[in-house]
Scaffold this motif. Structure first.
Motif, PDB file in Angstrom:
ATOM      1  N   GLU A   2       0.832  -1.203   0.000  1.00 35.18           N
ATOM      2  CA  GLU A   2       0.000   0.000   0.000  1.00 35.18           C
ATOM      3  C   GLU A   2       0.870   1.257   0.000  1.00 35.18           C
ATOM      4  O   GLU A   2       0.589   2.227  -0.718  1.00 35.18           O
ATOM      5  N   TRP A   3       1.932   1.242   0.817  1.00 32.47           N
ATOM      6  CA  TRP A   3       2.838   2.384   0.875  1.00 32.47           C
ATOM      7  C   TRP A   3       3.487   2.623  -0.483  1.00 32.47           C
ATOM      8  O   TRP A   3       3.620   3.767  -0.935  1.00 32.47           O
ATOM      9  N   ARG A   6       1.043   4.298  -2.847  1.00 34.20           N
ATOM     10  CA  ARG A   6       0.823   5.713  -2.517  1.00 34.20           C
ATOM     11  C   ARG A   6       1.990   6.572  -2.973  1.00 34.20           C
ATOM     12  O   ARG A   6       1.802   7.692  -3.468  1.00 34.20           O
ATOM     13  N   GLU A   9       1.780   7.021  -6.694  1.00 34.69           N
ATOM     14  CA  GLU A   9       0.734   7.969  -7.050  1.00 34.69           C
ATOM     15  C   GLU A   9       1.189   9.410  -6.802  1.00 34.69           C
ATOM     16  O   GLU A   9       0.871  10.308  -7.585  1.00 34.69           O
ATOM     17  N   ALA A  31      -0.182  10.789  -0.685  1.00 37.42           N
ATOM     18  CA  ALA A  31       0.548   9.705  -0.011  1.00 37.42           C
ATOM     19  C   ALA A  31      -0.045   9.343   1.343  1.00 37.42           C
ATOM     20  O   ALA A  31       0.418   8.403   1.999  1.00 37.42           O
ATOM     21  N   HIS A  32      -1.073  10.098   1.798  1.00 35.75           N
ATOM     22  CA  HIS A  32      -1.762   9.840   3.060  1.00 35.75           C
ATOM     23  C   HIS A  32      -0.837   9.971   4.272  1.00 35.75           C
ATOM     24  O   HIS A  32      -0.929   9.191   5.236  1.00 35.75           O
TER      25      HIS A  32
END
Length: 286
Positions: A2-3, A6, A9, A31-32
């Motif tokens: 998931e990292w 992100r 993206e 990137a949250h």
């Protein structure tokens, strides 16, 4: 995984917006993570600051446009965020070694700074021990300097600063003021957008200790992730820093709390195979 997605993206977003205003808040949101954590992660993983990366990519794209079209130098300068042809020409010459107009000449050699990509690296062959320590605010006494992170200047200047303090007796004077007889190398403040940091060589001191001409500062209370480095300096602790940002942060629910971070050096032979020191990073749960 998931990292990794992100981060990809965020890089894709930056690449699409190279001719527009890029705000760190918008990049970090993709990137949250917090803006500070994204910039610190980016710097540690790539070896250069986010601002430096954007600057280099823009100058690469600008060179490609000049070499392949008849667009005016002024229009290229404005397109890639420069206020004047003079500021653009100065940055362009530093990056490519020639003027923007010279980039149009047939056969001229230009330097390309390719866009970054992140790849999944399966490690896990070595456990990474750490502890979370809640520590109240504490006072440090020491000597500081301000250094730029641009072009990796901090990696050159900080070791020189330690050598200077060791040679002129500063380190010996500071250890006499220490509450626990440990030296601290502290990134006291980091302005990642301006590419500046304030670095201290100091010691933790009891309240009311006479600073004897040195500077004083307060490191705020925080929850700290503490990692142990064992082995000769500087390779051992550099390896720990790499693993923190390459493995530990992506694999945990923590992010950098944007406060000071420091290395703790006990007395001993820093070149010994069994020399033990620590990395302290302020963290928050995401």
């Amino acid at each position: 995984m998931e990292w990794l997605i992100r981060m990809k993206e965020a890089l894709d977003y930056m690449e699409r917006k190279m001719t527009e205003t890029l705000r760190i808040e918008d990049i970090a949101k993709i990137a949250h993570v917090s803006p500070f954590h994204f910039q610190r992660m980016f710097s540690m993983l790539t070896g250069f600051t986010l601002a430096d990366y954007i600057r280099r990519r823009r100058l690469t794209l600008a060179a490609q446009e000049l070499a392949s079209s008849k667009i005016r130098v002024l229009d290229v300068a404005l397109k890639y965020g420069y206020d004047s042809p003079e500021s653009f020409a100065k940055a362009f010459r530093k990056a490519h070694g020639l003027s923007p107009s010279a980039a149009r000449e047939p056969g001229v050699q230009l330097k390309a700074f390719p866009r970054l990509s992140f790849h999944l690296s399966l490690k896990g062959d070595q456990e990474m021990d750490y502890k979370i320590v809640e520590k109240p605010a504490f006072t440090v006494i020491g000597k500081s300097m301000e250094v730029t992170c641009r072009d990796g200047e901090n990696h050159r200047r900080i070791p020189e600063f330690w050598n200077e303090c060791n040679e002129d007796g500063t380190s010996d004077q500071l250890i006499e003021l220490a509450a626990d007889k440990n030296w601290l190398g502290i990134c006291m403040s980091m302005d990642m957008e301006k590419e500046l940091l304030s670095y201290w060589i100091g010691v933790e001191a009891d309240a009311g200790t006479d600073p004897q001409g040195f500077e004083t500062a307060v490191v705020p209370a925080a929850n700290w992730a503490v990692f142990t480095s064992t082995g000769p300096m500087p390779h051992a602790i550099q390896n720990v820093w790499e693993r923190i940002f390459q493995e530990w942060f992506p694999g945990t629910g923590y992010e950098h709390a944007s406060g000071p971070e420091f290395e703790l050096y006990p007395p001993g032979d820093p070149q010994a195979d069994d020399y033990v020191c620590e990395v302290w990073i302020p963290v928050v749960k995401k």
